[in-house]
Design a protein around this motif. Structure first.
Motif, PDB file in Angstrom:
ATOM      1  N   SER A   1       9.945   4.057   2.953  1.00 16.57           N
ATOM      2  CA  SER A   1      10.736   4.225   1.802  1.00 16.57           C
ATOM      3  C   SER A   1      10.387   3.251   0.581  1.00 16.57           C
ATOM      4  CB  SER A   1      12.077   4.483   2.081  1.00 16.57           C
ATOM      5  OG  SER A   1      12.618   3.339   2.787  1.00 16.57           O
TER       6      SER A   1
ATOM      7  N   ARG B   1       5.036   3.260  -2.292  1.00 24.01           N
ATOM      8  CA  ARG B   1       4.249   4.421  -2.938  1.00 24.01           C
ATOM      9  C   ARG B   1       3.111   5.035  -2.047  1.00 24.01           C
ATOM     10  NH1 ARG B   1       1.696   3.069  -6.965  1.00 24.01           N
ATOM     11  NH2 ARG B   1       1.631   0.926  -6.641  1.00 24.01           N
ATOM     12  N   ARG B   2       2.966   6.625  -2.142  1.00 19.04           N
ATOM     13  CA  ARG B   2       2.036   6.974  -1.518  1.00 19.04           C
ATOM     14  C   ARG B   2       0.769   6.767  -2.199  1.00 19.04           C
ATOM     15  NH1 ARG B   2       1.784  11.264   1.934  1.00 19.04           N
ATOM     16  NH2 ARG B   2       3.928  11.901   1.468  1.00 19.04           N
TER      17      ARG B   2
ATOM     18  N   SER C   1      -3.274   6.741  -2.902  1.00 18.93           N
ATOM     19  CA  SER C   1      -4.401   7.678  -3.324  1.00 18.93           C
ATOM     20  C   SER C   1      -5.346   7.702  -2.341  1.00 18.93           C
ATOM     21  CB  SER C   1      -5.050   7.494  -4.809  1.00 18.93           C
ATOM     22  OG  SER C   1      -5.848   6.148  -4.349  1.00 18.93           O
TER      23      SER C   1
ATOM     24  N   HIS D   1       0.716  -1.221  -3.367  1.00 16.25           N
ATOM     25  CA  HIS D   1       1.644   0.114  -3.386  1.00 16.25           C
ATOM     26  C   HIS D   1       2.966  -0.217  -2.879  1.00 16.25           C
ATOM     27  CE1 HIS D   1      -2.367   1.585  -3.193  1.00 16.25           C
ATOM     28  NE2 HIS D   1      -2.026   2.529  -3.785  1.00 16.25           N
ATOM     29  N   ARG D   2       3.375  -1.385  -2.923  1.00 14.69           N
ATOM     30  CA  ARG D   2       4.840  -1.598  -2.748  1.00 14.69           C
ATOM     31  C   ARG D   2       5.682  -1.180  -3.857  1.00 14.69           C
ATOM     32  NH1 ARG D   2       7.878  -6.024  -3.362  1.00 14.69           N
ATOM     33  NH2 ARG D   2       6.124  -7.342  -4.144  1.00 14.69           N
ATOM     34  N   LYS D   3       6.635  -0.590  -3.648  1.00 11.28           N
ATOM     35  CA  LYS D   3       7.809  -0.219  -4.757  1.00 11.28           C
ATOM     36  C   LYS D   3       8.231  -1.489  -5.456  1.00 11.28           C
ATOM     37  CE  LYS D   3       8.754   4.747  -3.295  1.00 11.28           C
ATOM     38  NZ  LYS D   3       9.922   5.297  -2.828  1.00 11.28           N
TER      39      LYS D   3
END
Length: 243
Positions: free
Chosen positions: A2, A5-6, A8, A235-237
Motif C-alpha cells: 500500500s 504506486r503500481r 508501469s 514508486h514509493r508513495k
C-alpha cells in the motif's frame, strides 16, 4: 504494497532485464574464478605427473592440462630472447627464452630457461652459455606468457643483435624473427639446483586472479539489487505536503 504506486509495465520490464543481466554477469564471473582455480590446481599437480609422449601433445596440446614431456635436440644458443618485465623480486632481472631444435622436426620449441636475477643496477644480467651439443630437456609443456600492447609495435624486428629484449613475448613475432614456425606452447624446464636460473613457474593470472573475478561477481550482484531498490524508491508513495 500500500505504500507503493503500481509501476508501469516498461519500468518492470527494464528492471527485470537489468537485474537478470547483472545476475548473469555475476554468475559468469564466479565460473571464471572456479575455472582458473582448477587450472592452478592442475598446474601444481603437473610437476609430479607421469611423463607423456611429446609427439602426441606437441601440435594439439590439451586445453586444460599441462603435460610433462621430454625432448631431445640442440639450442639455437645465439638466438636468446629476454622478457624484461617478470616480477620475481625487487632487484630486477629477466626471464630467458631460447629456441630449441628437435630432431627431424621443422618447428622450433621455445624453452623457458628461467628467471635470471639482476643486481639492482638496471643492467641485463650476464647470461651463462648454453650447451652447443645435443641435449635432453624435461619440463612442462605450457602456454606462452600473456601478450599485451607494446608501444611502437614489434620490438624484436627493430633489434639487430641478440639477445633481444621485449616487455611482451609474442610467439608470432618470434616466429617471424627466426623465420621458422614455433610449436603452440613452450617448455618450462624443471627446477635444477645446479642452475643459476630461478625456475618457479606458475600460470600468469596477475591481471585477473580468481579473487578479482569474485570481487566483480559481488559488484554485479550489487547492481542487480540496486536496480530493484531503485524501482521501489521511484514508486514509493510520498505523503502530501501540509499546507
Amino acid at each position: 504494497m500500500s505504500g507503493f504506486r503500481r509501476p508501469s509495465w516498461w519500468a518492470l520490464l527494464l528492471t527485470a532485464a537489468g537485474a537478470l543481466l547483472f545476475i548473469r554477469l555475476g554468475i559468469w564471473q564466479l565460473h571464471r574464478a572456479d575455472f582458473k582455480e582448477a587450472l592452478l590446481r592442475r598446474y601444481a599437480a603437473s610437476s609430479s605427473a607421469p611423463q607423456q609422449d611429446f609427439a602426441k601433445v606437441a601440435a594439439a596440446p590439451p586445453a586444460d592440462s599441462f603435460p610433462r614431456v621430454q625432448v631431445s635436440g640442440h639450442y639455437l644458443a645465439d638466438r636468446l630472447y629476454l622478457l624484461d618485465n617478470p616480477k620475481h623480486d625487487g632487484r630486477g632481472g629477466v626471464e630467458v627464452f631460447a629456441p630449441f631444435v628437435l630432431r627431424d622436426q621443422p618447428p622450433l620449441l621455445l624453452v623457458d630457461l628461467g628467471f635470471l636475477p639482476g643486481n639492482g643496477n638496471g643492467k641485463t644480467p650476464q647470461l651463462p652459455p648454453l650447451p652447443a651439443t645435443e641435449t635432453r630437456l624435461r619440463g612442462l609443456y605450457v602456454p606462452p606468457p600473456p601478450v599485451g600492447f607494446e608501444m611502437g609495435g614489434d620490438a624484436l624486428a627493430r633489434q639487430t643483435r641478440w639477445p633481444k629484449n621485449a616487455i611482451f613475448l609474442d610467439p608470432a613475432e618470434i616466429a617471424r624473427d627466426l623465420g621458422r614456425p614455433l610449436y603452440p606452447r613452450m617448455l618450462a624446464l624443471d627446477a635444477d639446483p645446479a642452475s643459476i636460473y630461478v625456475r618457479v613457474h606458475t600460470l600468469d593470472f596477475s591481471s585477473m586472479p580468481p579473487a578479482r573475478h569474485r570481487a566483480y561477481a559481488f559488484q554485479w550482484f550489487t547492481f542487480a539489487l540496486a536496480a530493484v531498490v531503485i524501482l521501489l524508491v521511484v514508486h514509493r508513495k510520498r505523503k502530501p505536503r501540509e499546507s
